[in-house]
Design an enzyme around this catalytic site. Structure first.
Site, PDB file in Angstrom:
ATOM      1  N   ARG A  93       0.691  -1.043   0.179  1.00  0.00           N
ATOM      2  CA  ARG A  93      -0.071  -0.350   0.173  1.00  0.00           C
ATOM      3  C   ARG A  93       1.043   1.322   0.168  1.00  0.00           C
ATOM      4  O   ARG A  93       0.737   2.275  -0.729  1.00  0.00           O
ATOM      5  CB  ARG A  93      -0.938   0.290   1.074  1.00  0.00           C
ATOM      6  CG  ARG A  93      -2.165   1.661   0.747  1.00  0.00           C
ATOM      7  CD  ARG A  93      -2.746   0.737   2.355  1.00  0.00           C
ATOM      8  NE  ARG A  93      -4.239   1.915   2.488  1.00  0.00           N
ATOM      9  CZ  ARG A  93      -4.684   3.048   2.619  1.00  0.00           C
ATOM     10  NH1 ARG A  93      -3.924   3.361   3.526  1.00  0.00           N
ATOM     11  NH2 ARG A  93      -5.681   3.409   2.323  1.00  0.00           N
ATOM     12  N   ILE A 119      -7.670   7.673  -0.715  1.00  0.00           N
ATOM     13  CA  ILE A 119      -7.720   6.503  -0.758  1.00  0.00           C
ATOM     14  C   ILE A 119      -8.441   5.699  -0.007  1.00  0.00           C
ATOM     15  O   ILE A 119      -7.912   6.192   0.922  1.00  0.00           O
ATOM     16  CB  ILE A 119      -5.765   5.714  -1.082  1.00  0.00           C
ATOM     17  CG1 ILE A 119      -5.490   5.036  -0.756  1.00  0.00           C
ATOM     18  CG2 ILE A 119      -4.774   6.447   0.151  1.00  0.00           C
ATOM     19  CD1 ILE A 119      -4.233   4.009  -1.757  1.00  0.00           C
ATOM     20  N   SER A 120      -9.734   4.761  -0.393  1.00  0.00           N
ATOM     21  CA  SER A 120     -10.000   4.200   0.805  1.00  0.00           C
ATOM     22  C   SER A 120      -9.560   3.512   1.853  1.00  0.00           C
ATOM     23  O   SER A 120      -8.556   2.890   1.722  1.00  0.00           O
ATOM     24  CB  SER A 120     -11.442   3.457   0.059  1.00  0.00           C
ATOM     25  OG  SER A 120     -11.256   3.749  -1.058  1.00  0.00           O
ATOM     26  N   GLN A 121      -9.984   3.735   2.870  1.00  0.00           N
ATOM     27  CA  GLN A 121      -9.805   2.669   4.327  1.00  0.00           C
ATOM     28  C   GLN A 121      -9.486   1.075   4.140  1.00  0.00           C
ATOM     29  O   GLN A 121     -10.411   0.659   3.003  1.00  0.00           O
ATOM     30  CB  GLN A 121     -10.922   2.992   5.157  1.00  0.00           C
ATOM     31  CG  GLN A 121     -10.876   2.124   6.324  1.00  0.00           C
ATOM     32  CD  GLN A 121     -11.730   1.963   7.024  1.00  0.00           C
ATOM     33  OE1 GLN A 121     -13.034   2.721   6.514  1.00  0.00           O
ATOM     34  NE2 GLN A 121     -11.496   2.205   8.550  1.00  0.00           N
ATOM     35  N   PRO A 122      -8.591   0.659   4.211  1.00  0.00           N
ATOM     36  CA  PRO A 122      -8.395  -0.363   4.102  1.00  0.00           C
ATOM     37  C   PRO A 122      -9.316  -1.693   4.262  1.00  0.00           C
ATOM     38  O   PRO A 122      -9.613  -2.560   3.865  1.00  0.00           O
ATOM     39  CB  PRO A 122      -7.111  -0.734   5.077  1.00  0.00           C
ATOM     40  CG  PRO A 122      -6.266   0.525   5.488  1.00  0.00           C
ATOM     41  CD  PRO A 122      -7.345   1.006   5.440  1.00  0.00           C
TER      42      PRO A 122
END
Ligand code: SAH
Length: 271
Positions: A93, A119-122
């Protein structure tokens, strides 16, 4: 004159060599030892950094697991499948961020990626991937490439990923990052993903990572029977719901509410 100068120079060099034989040898010895040490240590340092990232990823996946368990009453997803966990453990990431040394690269929250996007939350990446359920022979479409991270996770699991980003500078950067990270089965398109990417379809799964007011009809058309679309739905500035649409073998579509979410809006090009 020229000859004399040359021989003088040679003599000086020779004298120098003879004058300080011990120090020169000792210097060579140290240099040899130093280069040997750095040769031995360089891979250790690199391996150490990679190991540290792998540990951070393992910690991130542990947090995702906890959140998946906590939200299972809403989402209906009791646990992540082993291959989705493996993909989350595999994708670097940090390489998809503006600053690869960002200490919060593996924190379980969204991060800015420039041009007002995130960038979205994992956890969200893992959940959406689980719901899209890409198989090893599948073609997948992602709308909203952003950093390219979600595309990389999908590329770990599917045969082929097409991803489209409306902001061209982001598309170019994501293309470079995905190539640098070694993902050869992803193609990044620049354009309005509301229309999908019909020339590469149909798709077994479609993941939309920006919120739309309603499911764009072209996406449903480009979904293969038996396929799934995961998409946040809602007004640009309001409450959003993550939805799962499934098309059965006969082409009938069913929808399932997953959970309340928050995404950046799916913008439209002028044409
Ligand atoms: N999936 C990304 C995060 C997405 S953020 C990641 O893993 O990093 C949402 C992205 O959707 C933004 O980059 C935004 O520019 C893009 N986007 C918004 N509207 C779009 C549209 N109509 N077509 C394609 N991309 C769009």
């Amino acid at each position: 004159m020229t000859i004399a100068t040359t021989s003088f120079r040679i003599r000086r060099v020779q004298r120098c060599r003879h004058e300080r034989p011990r120090r020169a040898e000792a210097g060579r010895g140290w240099r040899f030892l130093l280069s040997l040490t750095s040769l031995v240590l360089a891979p250790v340092v690199v391996a150490g950094a990679e190991e540290a990232r792998a540990i951070e990823r393992a910690r991130m996946v542990a947090e995702i697991r906890t959140m998946i368990t906590q939200t299972r009453g809403q989402t209906g997803v009791a646990r992540l499948s082993a291959h989705v966990e493996a993909a989350m453990l595999a994708v670097p990431r940090h390489l998809f961020l503006d600053d690869p040394d960002d200490p919060s690269a593996y924190a379980n929250h969204p991060l800015p990626i420039g041009l007002g996007q995130t960038i979205s939350q994992p956890y969200m990446v893992a959940l959406m991937t689980e719901l899209a359920a890409p198989g090893p022979l599948d073609r997948v479409l992602e709308i909203g490439t952003g950093s390219g991270y979600q595309a990389a996770v999908l590329a770990e699991l599917a045969a082929r990923v097409e991803t489209i980003e409306i902001l061209e500078p982001l598309a170019i950067e994501a293309r470079e990052r995905l190539a640098a990270a070694g993902y050869e089965n992803v193609r990044v398109h620049a354009g309005d993903g509301w229309h999908g990417v019909p020339e590469q379809g149909p798709y077994d799964a479609i993941v939309v990572t920006a919120v739309a007011e309603a499911l764009p009809p072209p996406l449903l058309e480009q979904l293969r029977p038996g396929g799934r679309i995961v998409i946040p739905i809602g007004p640009a500035f309001g409450a959003h719901d993550l939805m799962l649409y499934s098309k059965d073998a006969a082409g009938a579509v069913s929808e399932r509410w997953i959970l309340p979410v928050r995404f950046v809006p799916l913008t439209r090009s002028e044409d």
